[in-house]
Design a protein around this motif. Structure first.
Motif, PDB file in Angstrom:
ATOM      1  N   HIS A 145       0.830  -1.214   0.000  1.00 50.28           N
ATOM      2  CA  HIS A 145       0.000   0.000   0.000  1.00 50.28           C
ATOM      3  C   HIS A 145       0.856   1.252   0.000  1.00 50.28           C
ATOM      4  CE1 HIS A 145      -4.199  -1.595   1.055  1.00 50.28           C
ATOM      5  NE2 HIS A 145      -3.497  -2.563   0.516  1.00 50.28           N
ATOM      6  N   SER A 146       1.997   1.209   0.646  1.00 48.83           N
ATOM      7  CA  SER A 146       2.850   2.397   0.682  1.00 48.83           C
ATOM      8  C   SER A 146       3.496   2.665  -0.673  1.00 48.83           C
ATOM      9  CB  SER A 146       3.930   2.248   1.756  1.00 48.83           C
ATOM     10  OG  SER A 146       4.872   1.256   1.390  1.00 48.83           O
ATOM     11  N   CYS A 147       3.550   1.650  -1.529  1.00 48.51           N
ATOM     12  CA  CYS A 147       4.127   1.818  -2.868  1.00 48.51           C
ATOM     13  C   CYS A 147       3.095   2.360  -3.865  1.00 48.51           C
ATOM     14  CB  CYS A 147       4.656   0.487  -3.382  1.00 48.51           C
ATOM     15  SG  CYS A 147       6.075  -0.119  -2.471  1.00 48.51           S
ATOM     16  N   LEU A 148       1.842   2.308  -3.523  1.00 51.94           N
ATOM     17  CA  LEU A 148       0.789   2.728  -4.468  1.00 51.94           C
ATOM     18  C   LEU A 148       0.562   4.219  -4.424  1.00 51.94           C
ATOM     19  CD1 LEU A 148      -1.776  -0.150  -3.937  1.00 51.94           C
ATOM     20  CD2 LEU A 148      -0.087   0.100  -5.743  1.00 51.94           C
TER      21      LEU A 148
END
Length: 63
Positions: A60-63
């Motif tokens: 989620h932190s990469c999105l």
């Protein structure tokens, strides 16, 4: 047996149901099996840690 040569980390355990039950019993007892400490409490906690949530958060932190 040729199938034992396969390297699949998630499923690379070859054991009987009885042996697997003893392994899980040792984990449930905090790393002790038949009165002998085989794993440290820290290692048991590490083995029981839920890594899926960590992966979901990282995704989620990469999105």
């Amino acid at each position: 047996m040729a199938w034992r040569a396969g390297e699949i980390p998630a499923v690379n355990l070859h054991a009987t149901a009885t042996a697997l039950a003893r392994l899980y019993g040792g984990l449930l007892s905090g790393g002790t099996l038949d009165g002998v400490r085989l794993l440290s409490p820290d290692l048991v906690r590490l083995a029981a840690h839920n890594r899926v949530d960590d992966l979901v958060e990282a995704l989620h932190s990469c999105l």
